[in-house]
Write a protein that holds these residues in place. Structure first.
Motif, PDB file in Angstrom:
ATOM      1  N   TYR A  23       0.895  -1.343   0.119  1.00  0.00           N
ATOM      2  CA  TYR A  23       0.005   0.030  -0.126  1.00  0.00           C
ATOM      3  C   TYR A  23       0.739   1.209  -0.042  1.00  0.00           C
ATOM      4  CZ  TYR A  23      -3.307   3.664   1.700  1.00  0.00           C
ATOM      5  OH  TYR A  23      -4.267   4.715   1.939  1.00  0.00           O
ATOM      6  N   ARG A  24       1.950   1.286   0.599  1.00  0.00           N
ATOM      7  CA  ARG A  24       2.855   2.219   0.777  1.00  0.00           C
ATOM      8  C   ARG A  24       3.734   2.550  -0.464  1.00  0.00           C
ATOM      9  NH1 ARG A  24       6.342   2.824   6.032  1.00  0.00           N
ATOM     10  NH2 ARG A  24       7.035   4.497   4.549  1.00  0.00           N
ATOM     11  N   GLY A  25       3.814   1.481  -1.166  1.00  0.00           N
ATOM     12  CA  GLY A  25       4.670   1.782  -2.719  1.00  0.00           C
ATOM     13  C   GLY A  25       5.882   1.096  -2.516  1.00  0.00           C
ATOM     14  N   GLU A  26       6.238   0.276  -1.484  1.00  0.00           N
ATOM     15  CA  GLU A  26       7.560  -0.359  -1.339  1.00  0.00           C
ATOM     16  C   GLU A  26       8.027  -1.625  -2.376  1.00  0.00           C
ATOM     17  OE1 GLU A  26       8.405  -0.707   2.845  1.00  0.00           O
ATOM     18  OE2 GLU A  26       7.408   1.330   3.415  1.00  0.00           O
ATOM     19  N   ILE A  27       7.065  -1.937  -3.053  1.00  0.00           N
ATOM     20  CA  ILE A  27       7.342  -3.058  -3.850  1.00  0.00           C
ATOM     21  C   ILE A  27       8.595  -2.782  -4.711  1.00  0.00           C
ATOM     22  CG2 ILE A  27       6.466  -4.536  -5.636  1.00  0.00           C
ATOM     23  CD1 ILE A  27       3.679  -4.316  -4.337  1.00  0.00           C
ATOM     24  N   ASP A  28       8.541  -1.536  -5.443  1.00  0.00           N
ATOM     25  CA  ASP A  28       9.650  -1.131  -6.335  1.00  0.00           C
ATOM     26  C   ASP A  28      10.949  -1.171  -5.594  1.00  0.00           C
ATOM     27  OD1 ASP A  28       7.904  -0.949  -8.428  1.00  0.00           O
ATOM     28  OD2 ASP A  28       7.694   1.351  -8.248  1.00  0.00           O
ATOM     29  N   THR A  29      11.010  -0.569  -4.417  1.00  0.00           N
ATOM     30  CA  THR A  29      12.307  -0.451  -3.762  1.00  0.00           C
ATOM     31  C   THR A  29      12.653  -2.010  -3.249  1.00  0.00           C
ATOM     32  OG1 THR A  29      11.575   1.410  -2.473  1.00  0.00           O
ATOM     33  CG2 THR A  29      13.242   0.283  -1.589  1.00  0.00           C
ATOM     34  N   VAL A  30      11.899  -3.034  -2.912  1.00  0.00           N
ATOM     35  CA  VAL A  30      12.326  -4.112  -2.485  1.00  0.00           C
ATOM     36  C   VAL A  30      13.031  -5.100  -3.827  1.00  0.00           C
ATOM     37  CG1 VAL A  30      11.333  -6.523  -1.845  1.00  0.00           C
ATOM     38  CG2 VAL A  30      10.549  -4.550  -0.673  1.00  0.00           C
ATOM     39  N   PHE A  31      12.362  -4.662  -4.957  1.00  0.00           N
ATOM     40  CA  PHE A  31      12.780  -5.625  -6.104  1.00  0.00           C
ATOM     41  C   PHE A  31      13.928  -4.825  -6.455  1.00  0.00           C
ATOM     42  CE2 PHE A  31       8.306  -6.601  -7.412  1.00  0.00           C
ATOM     43  CZ  PHE A  31       8.345  -8.023  -6.844  1.00  0.00           C
ATOM     44  N   ALA A  32      14.184  -3.547  -6.344  1.00  0.00           N
ATOM     45  CA  ALA A  32      15.464  -2.973  -6.860  1.00  0.00           C
ATOM     46  C   ALA A  32      16.634  -3.501  -6.010  1.00  0.00           C
ATOM     47  CB  ALA A  32      15.416  -1.419  -6.703  1.00  0.00           C
ATOM     48  N   LYS A  33      16.329  -3.613  -4.632  1.00  0.00           N
ATOM     49  CA  LYS A  33      17.290  -3.997  -3.805  1.00  0.00           C
ATOM     50  C   LYS A  33      17.719  -5.685  -3.971  1.00  0.00           C
ATOM     51  CE  LYS A  33      16.681  -0.946   0.084  1.00  0.00           C
ATOM     52  NZ  LYS A  33      16.378  -0.751   1.495  1.00  0.00           N
ATOM     53  N   ALA A  34      16.644  -6.330  -4.254  1.00  0.00           N
ATOM     54  CA  ALA A  34      17.036  -7.680  -4.561  1.00  0.00           C
ATOM     55  C   ALA A  34      17.702  -7.930  -6.082  1.00  0.00           C
ATOM     56  CB  ALA A  34      15.550  -8.535  -4.680  1.00  0.00           C
TER      57      ALA A  34
END
Length: 45
Positions: A23-34
């Motif tokens: 909901y906070r839009g942190e999916i992109d951050t997690v994928f970039a770090k992965a």
């Protein structure tokens, strides 16, 4: 029986936190770090 209740509690809590993060839009951050971590393990990044 007590362990089963704890398992369900942790499952519900983890799902709630995953939904909150999405909901906070942190999916992109997690994928970039992965992606960065995977590239470093292979030796490219």
């Amino acid at each position: 029986m007590k362990t089963k209740k704890k398992s369900w509690l942790f499952l519900a809590l983890s799902l709630a936190l995953i939904i909150y993060g999405a909901y906070r839009g942190e999916i992109d951050t997690v994928f970039a770090k992965a992606i960065r971590i995977c590239l470093e393990c292979v030796g490219i990044g």
